[in-house]
Design an enzyme around this catalytic site. Sequence first.
Site, PDB file in Angstrom:
ATOM      1  N   GLU A   1       0.840  -1.197   0.000  1.00 28.26           N
ATOM      2  CA  GLU A   1       0.000   0.000   0.000  1.00 28.26           C
ATOM      3  C   GLU A   1       0.876   1.248   0.000  1.00 28.26           C
ATOM      4  O   GLU A   1       1.882   1.337   0.699  1.00 28.26           O
ATOM      5  CB  GLU A   1      -0.874  -0.023   1.256  1.00 28.26           C
ATOM      6  CG  GLU A   1      -1.773   1.189   1.422  1.00 28.26           C
ATOM      7  CD  GLU A   1      -2.450   1.225   2.785  1.00 28.26           C
ATOM      8  OE1 GLU A   1      -3.485   1.892   2.905  1.00 28.26           O
ATOM      9  OE2 GLU A   1      -1.932   0.579   3.729  1.00 28.26           O
TER      10      GLU A   1
ATOM     11  N   LYS B   1     -10.374   2.936  -1.044  1.00 29.30           N
ATOM     12  CA  LYS B   1     -10.432   2.269   0.255  1.00 29.30           C
ATOM     13  C   LYS B   1     -11.707   2.652   1.006  1.00 29.30           C
ATOM     14  O   LYS B   1     -12.013   3.839   1.201  1.00 29.30           O
ATOM     15  CB  LYS B   1      -9.192   2.648   1.062  1.00 29.30           C
ATOM     16  CG  LYS B   1      -8.995   1.909   2.377  1.00 29.30           C
ATOM     17  CD  LYS B   1      -7.628   2.282   2.935  1.00 29.30           C
ATOM     18  CE  LYS B   1      -7.297   1.563   4.226  1.00 29.30           C
ATOM     19  NZ  LYS B   1      -5.913   1.888   4.673  1.00 29.30           N
TER      20      LYS B   1
ATOM     21  N   CYS C   1      -5.475  -2.672   2.931  1.00 28.21           N
ATOM     22  CA  CYS C   1      -5.040  -2.643   4.334  1.00 28.21           C
ATOM     23  C   CYS C   1      -6.192  -2.805   5.316  1.00 28.21           C
ATOM     24  O   CYS C   1      -6.658  -3.920   5.518  1.00 28.21           O
ATOM     25  CB  CYS C   1      -4.226  -1.377   4.596  1.00 28.21           C
ATOM     26  SG  CYS C   1      -3.152  -1.497   6.051  1.00 28.21           S
TER      27      CYS C   1
END
Length: 288
Positions: free
Chosen positions: A51, A124, A161
């Site tokens: 990431e 995200k 993540c």
Amino acid sequence: MSDPTSSPSSTLAVAVVQCPLGGSRDENVERVCGHIREAAAQGARIIITPELFEGPYFPRVQDEALFAEARPLEGNPTLARFVALAEELDVVLPYSWFERAGQSYFNTVAVVDAGGEVLGTYRKAHIPDGPGYQEKYYFRPGLGGFRVWSTRHGRLGVGICWDQWFPECARAMALKGAEVLAYPTAIGSEPKSGEDTREPWQRAMIGHAVCNSIPVAASNRIGDEGAIVFYGGSFIADPRGDKLVELAPGEEGVVTARFDRRALATRRASWGFFRDRRPDLYDDLLAP
């Protein structure tokens, strides 16, 4: 949903990259691209990198000057580099970066197909906020839902993540037909407690692999970046939850795993996780 047997390859060949990323943007991109070439030489066709790999993990602190590091999708030079690599090496490359879109900022992945076509982006959805991980200061949560891409080398779902801790994210991608779940990651020691979360971090994703009968691949960074020591532990697990390959804490490199796509599809069907779901009983999951 595509038939795994209709793909040019019946093999799903996945790699994860692990490396330190404390240098300049140019240094980090060059390092990551070198590992992509290494993974392609090992036969990998879907290659997962960490990431926000273009720089040190900047959301450790709140600093308004760091908004200047964001880049748009259009005209992004690192994305152009990934497009060229994907075309040259015949590989699928999810590209993680700090995106600027008008007046908004996102933690975003663009999926580049083998051949160089940008298939789309995922922003995200789950944004953490805590000591050392102050992402809410920088990123809006993505509103487009979870995405799965039909690439030349398999159907790929990508979470970013903190997404990897949420079973709903993994299940949504599995329901959309993903054959493998990929998680670009930046995670390390907890600055406040000092807790080492590497094993529970892996266990959470291994649970997704088992409960969705699907391989999972996670790529993390390593190195001491001040308040956080990134612990690596990048791995690929099979649908049984067995870690097939793993990079040790502090180890730089690439590991690759291969799966038979037909066998994966047969296992998913035979275990009945999707047959026996009860969506009529899951209304509680929609409550805030």
